[in-house]
Design a protein around this motif. Sequence first.
Motif, mmCIF file in Angstrom:
data_model
loop_
_atom_site.group_PDB
_atom_site.id
_atom_site.type_symbol
_atom_site.label_atom_id
_atom_site.label_comp_id
_atom_site.label_asym_id
_atom_site.label_seq_id
_atom_site.Cartn_x
_atom_site.Cartn_y
_atom_site.Cartn_z
ATOM 1 N N GLN A 38 58.905 72.760 22.940
ATOM 2 C CA GLN A 38 58.697 71.547 23.714
ATOM 3 C C GLN A 38 57.595 70.759 23.018
ATOM 4 N N PRO A 39 57.952 69.947 22.063
ATOM 5 C CA PRO A 39 56.922 69.253 21.298
ATOM 6 C C PRO A 39 56.100 68.313 22.162
ATOM 7 N N ASN A 40 54.835 68.197 21.825
ATOM 8 C CA ASN A 40 54.037 67.140 22.407
ATOM 9 C C ASN A 40 54.640 65.822 21.933
ATOM 10 N N ILE A 41 54.482 64.788 22.709
ATOM 11 C CA ILE A 41 55.099 63.493 22.394
ATOM 12 C C ILE A 41 54.016 62.425 22.400
ATOM 13 N N TYR A 152 55.466 68.740 31.554
ATOM 14 C CA TYR A 152 54.574 67.932 30.728
ATOM 15 C C TYR A 152 53.465 67.275 31.548
ATOM 16 N N LEU A 153 52.283 67.198 30.940
ATOM 17 C CA LEU A 153 51.234 66.309 31.403
ATOM 18 C C LEU A 153 51.411 64.982 30.678
ATOM 19 N N SER A 154 51.085 63.875 31.331
ATOM 20 C CA SER A 154 51.213 62.564 30.705
ATOM 21 C C SER A 154 49.901 61.805 30.798
ATOM 22 N N PHE A 155 49.511 61.201 29.673
ATOM 23 C CA PHE A 155 48.236 60.514 29.559
ATOM 24 C C PHE A 155 48.436 59.071 29.118
ATOM 25 N N ASN A 275 53.956 70.486 15.892
ATOM 26 C CA ASN A 275 54.619 70.601 17.189
ATOM 27 C C ASN A 275 54.482 69.312 18.005
ATOM 28 N N THR A 276 54.453 68.180 17.297
ATOM 29 C CA THR A 276 54.317 66.899 17.980
ATOM 30 C C THR A 276 55.344 65.897 17.447
ATOM 31 N N THR A 328 70.610 50.350 9.702
ATOM 32 C CA THR A 328 70.997 50.597 11.088
ATOM 33 C C THR A 328 70.092 49.852 12.060
ATOM 34 N N ILE A 329 70.705 49.178 13.023
ATOM 35 C CA ILE A 329 69.957 48.478 14.064
ATOM 36 C C ILE A 329 69.638 49.448 15.205
ATOM 37 N N THR A 330 68.370 49.547 15.559
ATOM 38 C CA THR A 330 67.985 50.307 16.744
ATOM 39 C C THR A 330 67.077 49.436 17.611
ATOM 40 N N SER A 331 66.725 49.960 18.776
ATOM 41 C CA SER A 331 65.936 49.189 19.733
ATOM 42 C C SER A 331 64.962 50.108 20.451
ATOM 43 N N SER A 332 63.957 49.514 21.060
ATOM 44 C CA SER A 332 63.024 50.307 21.858
ATOM 45 C C SER A 332 63.708 50.918 23.079
ATOM 46 N N ILE A 333 64.883 50.422 23.447
ATOM 47 C CA ILE A 333 65.624 51.068 24.538
ATOM 48 C C ILE A 333 66.090 52.464 24.138
ATOM 49 N N ASP A 334 66.022 52.786 22.846
ATOM 50 C CA ASP A 334 66.470 54.088 22.351
ATOM 51 C C ASP A 334 65.369 55.150 22.366
ATOM 52 N N MET A 335 64.138 54.746 22.601
ATOM 53 C CA MET A 335 63.036 55.696 22.494
ATOM 54 C C MET A 335 63.101 56.766 23.575
ATOM 55 N N VAL A 336 63.313 56.354 24.818
ATOM 56 C CA VAL A 336 63.411 57.331 25.905
ATOM 57 C C VAL A 336 64.622 58.255 25.722
ATOM 58 N N PRO A 337 65.830 57.728 25.452
ATOM 59 C CA PRO A 337 66.970 58.629 25.237
ATOM 60 C C PRO A 337 66.774 59.609 24.090
ATOM 61 N N THR A 338 66.062 59.196 23.049
ATOM 62 C CA THR A 338 65.814 60.106 21.923
ATOM 63 C C THR A 338 64.930 61.266 22.353
ATOM 64 N N VAL A 339 63.883 60.963 23.117
ATOM 65 C CA VAL A 339 63.004 62.024 23.624
ATOM 66 C C VAL A 339 63.784 62.964 24.532
ATOM 67 N N LEU A 340 64.588 62.417 25.418
ATOM 68 C CA LEU A 340 65.377 63.249 26.333
ATOM 69 C C LEU A 340 66.346 64.138 25.557
ATOM 70 N N ASP A 341 66.938 63.607 24.506
ATOM 71 C CA ASP A 341 67.863 64.366 23.672
ATOM 72 C C ASP A 341 67.152 65.564 23.043
ATOM 73 N N ILE A 342 65.971 65.324 22.515
ATOM 74 C CA ILE A 342 65.203 66.397 21.870
ATOM 75 C C ILE A 342 64.851 67.495 22.860
ATOM 76 N N LEU A 343 64.582 67.111 24.105
ATOM 77 C CA LEU A 343 64.157 68.084 25.119
ATOM 78 C C LEU A 343 65.311 68.634 25.953
ATOM 79 N N ASN A 344 66.552 68.245 25.590
ATOM 80 C CA ASN A 344 67.732 68.694 26.341
ATOM 81 C C ASN A 344 67.664 68.317 27.809
ATOM 82 N N ILE A 345 67.155 67.114 28.065
ATOM 83 C CA ILE A 345 67.165 66.554 29.409
ATOM 84 C C ILE A 345 68.332 65.576 29.486
#
Length: 445
Positions: A38-41, A152-155, A275-276, A328-345
């Motif tokens: 579970q990497p730190n983010i 996770y703790l969030s800061f 691990n981040t 490749t075109i990407t967007s900031s809307i992809d940041m949350v889905p990428t994190v969720l993908d990595i964490l299997n959420i």
Amino acid sequence: MNIIRKLSLGLLALSILISCGKGTKKETEIGLVKAENQPNIVFILSDDQSWTDYSFMGDENIETPRIDQFAKESLTFTRSYVPTPLCSPSLATIITGLYPKDHGIIGNDKVYKRVKGDRSASKKNRAEAYKPVIAAFEKQTTLPDMLKEKGYLSFQTGKWWHGNHKVGGFDYGMTHGDPKRGGRHGDYGLKIGRTGLDTINNYVDLALKQKKPFFLWYAPFLPHRPHTPPARLYEKYKKKTDSEHLAKYWAMIEWFDETCGQLFDMFEEKGLTENTLFVYVCDNGWRQNPDKSGYMSDSKRAPYDMGIRTPIMYKWAGKIKPEMNKTTITSSIDMVPTVLDILNIEKPKNLPGVSVLDKKALEARKGIFGEVYAHDFDTIENSMYYNMAIFPPYKIIVPDPVRKPKEKVQLFNIDADPFEKNNIANENPEIVLKLKDKIKAFRSK
């Protein structure tokens, strides 16, 4: 959302944090073992900077050695976007994964009554007008909310527009959001970076002491105005230009770069780098006016790429393969889905973005969208300025017929014309119609 979380006082959180002190080496090692899968983010957010204003993006004046190195070590998308060229709605997208039309933060301030000659009364009116906006945003599910299921703790540090940091789901944060104490877009949080990273150091040590993975929001007030760089950097850039305004802006960018380096060094010293997951983005563009302290009209608050384009980078040492992706075109809307993908959420169905690690999904998505509203906004319907659709090689800018009646539809081939100098709308009516239809479908969702 957890009601206890909403009622918790930031002051109490701060007192707990101060009492925790720094974790020992043994605690750090234990924390790393527990968080191995579970990497730190860490989200790193630049504030008011053009997509061109980095050494690795080709600028010949500005020096950004730490970000350049970070880009080399990351999956870097140089042709990425935020959906809107203004900080508050852009930050709301980054933390929710939603377009502005869906998360409801479409400008920096809700329309309020300005009292001529009475600044205090105007500020009070502004704060009162914004209260319903914060209340509505508090109902949104943010990335910190989603991460709670994984412990996770969030800061929060730096820029934060939406009231107290608790509104965004953060467990701890620097922003109190109380308008009576100067709260609006970050308050105490705006000190991070400009006055050091001690608060981040304490937050990280708290997570290690509690043996929990963490999410860190690092959104310093840099290179944002006031452009007050260290004298050593200002003197350095004065030698490169006759414009004091350019020199100060360039120096601010290197100053921001230095703080990123300090952050990277802190994580390296604590043994956390491997691990981040580090993610980098800029909230909106900025093209410095060489003649005065301000921005050029084609950048911040504008629908052009100088207002919404940014490199977006993802680094997880040994896990994400470094690549400089220039197509490749990407967007900031992809940041949350990428994190969720990595964490299997499981990704919520209402999120429009995709994981950038899912190449099939990226290839299947042919384009993204953008929105520009009034700085002081009311409803979506009566605050709209522009809609944009970016479907390479084309980008269309459609002005609102009511609020921008004198402006024409603009179409650009951004592959051949990245600085949007040649409007080809008249020569390509079929493409204009097709992209307008895509915008209509996007708006109706």
